[in-house]
Motif scaffolding. Structure first.
Motif, PDB file in Angstrom:
ATOM      1  N   CYS A   8       0.838  -1.206   0.000  1.00 63.92           N
ATOM      2  CA  CYS A   8       0.000   0.000   0.000  1.00 63.92           C
ATOM      3  C   CYS A   8       0.872   1.256   0.000  1.00 63.92           C
ATOM      4  O   CYS A   8       0.599   2.222  -0.723  1.00 63.92           O
ATOM      5  N   GLY A   9       1.924   1.231   0.821  1.00 66.36           N
ATOM      6  CA  GLY A   9       2.846   2.367   0.861  1.00 66.36           C
ATOM      7  C   GLY A   9       3.535   2.579  -0.473  1.00 66.36           C
ATOM      8  O   GLY A   9       3.748   3.724  -0.909  1.00 66.36           O
ATOM      9  N   THR A  10       3.874   1.484  -1.136  1.00 65.75           N
ATOM     10  CA  THR A  10       4.498   1.577  -2.459  1.00 65.75           C
ATOM     11  C   THR A  10       3.558   2.260  -3.441  1.00 65.75           C
ATOM     12  O   THR A  10       3.965   3.140  -4.216  1.00 65.75           O
ATOM     13  N   LEU A  41       7.215   7.554 -14.893  1.00 64.15           N
ATOM     14  CA  LEU A  41       7.534   6.222 -14.383  1.00 64.15           C
ATOM     15  C   LEU A  41       8.783   6.252 -13.501  1.00 64.15           C
ATOM     16  O   LEU A  41       8.821   5.634 -12.429  1.00 64.15           O
ATOM     17  N   VAL A  42       9.799   6.985 -13.946  1.00 64.18           N
ATOM     18  CA  VAL A  42      11.035   7.082 -13.174  1.00 64.18           C
ATOM     19  C   VAL A  42      10.778   7.752 -11.829  1.00 64.18           C
ATOM     20  O   VAL A  42      11.202   7.259 -10.775  1.00 64.18           O
ATOM     21  N   LEU A  43      10.053   8.869 -11.841  1.00 67.91           N
ATOM     22  CA  LEU A  43       9.814   9.603 -10.602  1.00 67.91           C
ATOM     23  C   LEU A  43       8.934   8.797  -9.653  1.00 67.91           C
ATOM     24  O   LEU A  43       9.172   8.786  -8.439  1.00 67.91           O
ATOM     25  N   ALA A  44       7.941   8.111 -10.195  1.00 67.84           N
ATOM     26  CA  ALA A  44       7.091   7.260  -9.353  1.00 67.84           C
ATOM     27  C   ALA A  44       7.909   6.133  -8.732  1.00 67.84           C
ATOM     28  O   ALA A  44       7.730   5.799  -7.547  1.00 67.84           O
ATOM     29  N   VAL A  51       3.117  -3.152  -8.681  1.00 64.02           N
ATOM     30  CA  VAL A  51       2.282  -2.133  -8.031  1.00 64.02           C
ATOM     31  C   VAL A  51       2.599  -0.744  -8.587  1.00 64.02           C
ATOM     32  O   VAL A  51       1.694   0.056  -8.849  1.00 64.02           O
ATOM     33  N   ILE A  52       3.874  -0.454  -8.790  1.00 65.63           N
ATOM     34  CA  ILE A  52       4.266   0.846  -9.340  1.00 65.63           C
ATOM     35  C   ILE A  52       3.720   1.023 -10.744  1.00 65.63           C
ATOM     36  O   ILE A  52       3.151   2.072 -11.085  1.00 65.63           O
TER      37      ILE A  52
END
Length: 207
Positions: free
Chosen positions: A11-13, A35-38, A69-70
């Protein structure tokens, strides 16, 4: 039985990935930049923690669910948040506050499982909570929140202390988990709502 620590970690991810994706949208980055920043926001702090603790390969290399998840979070952000400028300004700091609370407890838990001292565990919780945000802010050319006068790291430290002390006093794991996360989250949200801050160190140069 549900592994609640693992569940909250995922969830934190997702929350921190959302925070990073929203920050990328505010700075008009392309899809790869989003995508990189996430990714660095979501797994940066945990990667630093694992490197310091010597638990390699780091967690997201051993378990690909974190990357999944990301990717899912970024994909859903692209679908449902088409115009980042219309996203309420409070969404990003609130998402960041929730991620801070979740990751702080995860970092403390991992250090305690390695039988490290309570003080070290609190520091690992702090690194896990703020590490990804620091990388995100630096990539966005901003002074990281943890280095400003805002109450940010303090919330993480208090959450880590509450978790460590609760377990030391024999509290149930779930109670300690929720108590620590609530403490960190309430302190951070209160700081956002009422603009609470620590006094700045203003070293004036003699004329």
């Amino acid at each position: 039985m549900i592994d609640w620590i693992y569940f909250f970690d995922l969830c934190g991810t997702a929350v921190f990935a959302l925070s990073g994706a929203l920050a990328a949208g505010r700075h008009k980055m392309d899809p790869f930049g989003v995508l990189v920043l996430a990714s660095v926001t979501a797994i940066g702090g945990g990667s630093i923690r694992d490197a310091l603790l010597g638990t390699t390969p780091v967690f997201w290399i051993q378990d690909h669910n974190y990357i999944t998840v990301i990717l899912v979070t970024v994909f859903l952000t692209f679908i449902f948040v088409r115009k980042p400028k219309r996203v309420p300004r409070y969404i990003l700091p609130v998402a960041d506050a929730l991620g801070l609370a979740l990751f702080t407890v995860i970092g403390v838990e991992k250090a305690l499982n390695l039988e490290l001292s309570g003080m070290t565990a609190v520091v690992m919780g702090l690194i896990t909570g703020v590490g990804g945000g620091i990388i995100r802010d630096l990539l966005c050319q901003q002074v990281p929140m943890v280095l400003r006068t805002e109450i940010y790291a303090t919330a993480s430290i208090m959450g880590g202390i509450c978790y460590t002390i609760s377990l030391h006093w024999g509290a149930a794991d779930m109670f300690a988990l929720l108590f620590a996360m609530s403490t960190a989250l309430v302190i951070r949200l209160a700081a956002i709502r009422w603009h609470l801050s620590l006094p700045a160190f203003d070293l004036k140069t003699p004329q």
